[in-house]
Design a protein around this motif. Structure first.
Motif, short mmCIF file in Angstrom:
data_model
loop_
_atom_site.label_atom_id
_atom_site.label_comp_id
_atom_site.label_asym_id
_atom_site.label_seq_id
_atom_site.Cartn_x
_atom_site.Cartn_y
_atom_site.Cartn_z
N ILE A 149 0.43 -1.20 0.21
CA ILE A 149 0.10 -0.06 0.47
C ILE A 149 0.83 2.01 0.04
CG2 ILE A 149 -2.17 1.44 1.32
CD1 ILE A 149 -2.42 -1.83 2.45
N THR A 150 0.95 2.06 -1.13
CA THR A 150 1.10 3.29 -0.92
C THR A 150 1.37 4.16 0.24
OG1 THR A 150 0.93 3.41 -3.43
CG2 THR A 150 0.94 5.41 -2.07
N ASP A 204 -1.25 9.43 3.40
CA ASP A 204 -2.24 9.49 3.26
C ASP A 204 -2.90 8.59 4.62
OD1 ASP A 204 -4.96 10.99 3.49
OD2 ASP A 204 -5.73 10.09 1.41
N PRO A 244 -5.86 8.63 5.87
CA PRO A 244 -7.61 8.23 6.29
C PRO A 244 -7.15 7.12 4.44
CG PRO A 244 -7.51 9.70 6.27
CD PRO A 244 -5.95 10.19 6.06
N GLU A 245 -6.67 7.33 3.84
CA GLU A 245 -6.64 6.23 2.78
C GLU A 245 -5.90 4.38 2.85
OE1 GLU A 245 -6.78 4.51 -1.01
OE2 GLU A 245 -7.49 5.69 -0.71
N VAL A 246 -4.64 4.41 3.83
CA VAL A 246 -4.26 3.55 4.00
C VAL A 246 -4.99 2.79 4.81
CG1 VAL A 246 -2.21 2.69 5.43
CG2 VAL A 246 -1.90 5.10 4.19
N ARG A 247 -5.31 3.18 6.13
CA ARG A 247 -6.40 3.02 7.18
C ARG A 247 -8.31 2.47 6.05
NH1 ARG A 247 -10.52 5.47 10.50
NH2 ARG A 247 -11.80 4.34 10.51
N ALA A 248 -8.23 2.94 4.78
CA ALA A 248 -8.61 2.33 3.97
C ALA A 248 -8.35 1.02 3.53
CB ALA A 248 -9.81 3.03 3.47
N ARG A 249 -7.70 1.57 3.08
CA ARG A 249 -7.77 0.16 2.03
C ARG A 249 -6.81 -0.93 3.21
NH1 ARG A 249 -3.66 0.83 -2.25
NH2 ARG A 249 -3.56 -1.70 -1.87
N SER A 263 -10.66 -2.32 4.31
CA SER A 263 -10.98 -2.73 3.28
C SER A 263 -10.18 -4.39 1.86
CB SER A 263 -11.16 -2.01 2.12
OG SER A 263 -10.61 -1.66 1.02
N ASP A 264 -9.20 -4.13 2.23
CA ASP A 264 -8.38 -5.51 1.37
C ASP A 264 -7.60 -6.74 2.24
OD1 ASP A 264 -9.04 -3.70 -0.79
OD2 ASP A 264 -6.70 -2.62 -1.14
#
Length: 192
Positions: A119-120, A148, A150-155, A158-159
């Motif tokens: 993950i980025t 980012d 929130p983006e890392v946490r979401a990935r 979810s993934d």
């Protein structure tokens, strides 16, 4: 370390600290003459006590025994601090009549770490499985300063967590994710 061990440590160390504080305060008060001027110049140990070991060879053996007991207790306490509830094998057997299924925890954690590090913004990942009151996966993720969050946490949710739960066949598997942006610790979040 478990929350039970943490609680025991806090209680024991607090009581020991209070005992030492009281003894030190009493000694200071005696030396300053709080209980009378004659107590300030009085020896710490009376003559009878300081000469007690003379002629009693068993006394030093008793002292050695007590000190040995304290050393053993301290060693047991140290070992309890080092003990974790990490597991190396995870029993996934649902029906013993049809056979046994064992998953090596390192295979599971390696797969989770490989997926999460892709993950980025993620610079490092550490995962482990604990078996205390049921299996629980802990995931520690180190982030770059420019990540980012929130983006890392979401990935991750979810993934990575979704694939983990699907892979072990347990949609309710508890997973704790600890994000460490810029080397600072943030509170853990448990996904139920």
């Amino acid at each position: 370390m478990s929350s039970r061990a943490d609680a025991v440590n806090r209680v024991v160390l607090t009581l020991l600290g209070l005992l030492l504080l009281a003894a030190g305060g009493l000694g200071l008060a005696l030396s300053l003459g709080a209980f009378g001027a004659w107590r300030a110049t009085y020896p710490v140990l009376p003559q009878r006590v300081s000469t007690f070991p003379d002629g009693r060879p068993w006394f030093w053996w008793a002292v050695a025994g007590v000190l040995l007991l304290i050393a053993v207790l301290a060693l047991l306490w140290l070992f309890s601090q080092l003990r974790t509830h990490r597991t190396s094998r995870w029993d996934r057997t649902t029906n013993a009549r049809e056979g046994f299924t064992t998953l090596h925890a390192s295979a599971l954690t390696d797969a989770v770490e490989d997926e999460a590090v892709s993950i980025t913004g993620v610079t490092g990942v550490s995962a482990h499985v604990r078996d205390r009151h049921g299996q629980h996966v802990f995931l520690r993720v180190e982030l770059a300063d420019s990540a980012d969050i929130p983006e890392v946490r979401a990935r991750l949710e979810s993934d990575v967590v979704a694939h983990l739960r699907e892979g072990v066949g347990d949609p309710g598997l508890p997973v704790t994710i600890e994000l460490r942006p810029s080397g600072a610790r943030t509170p853990r979040r448990t996904l139920a």
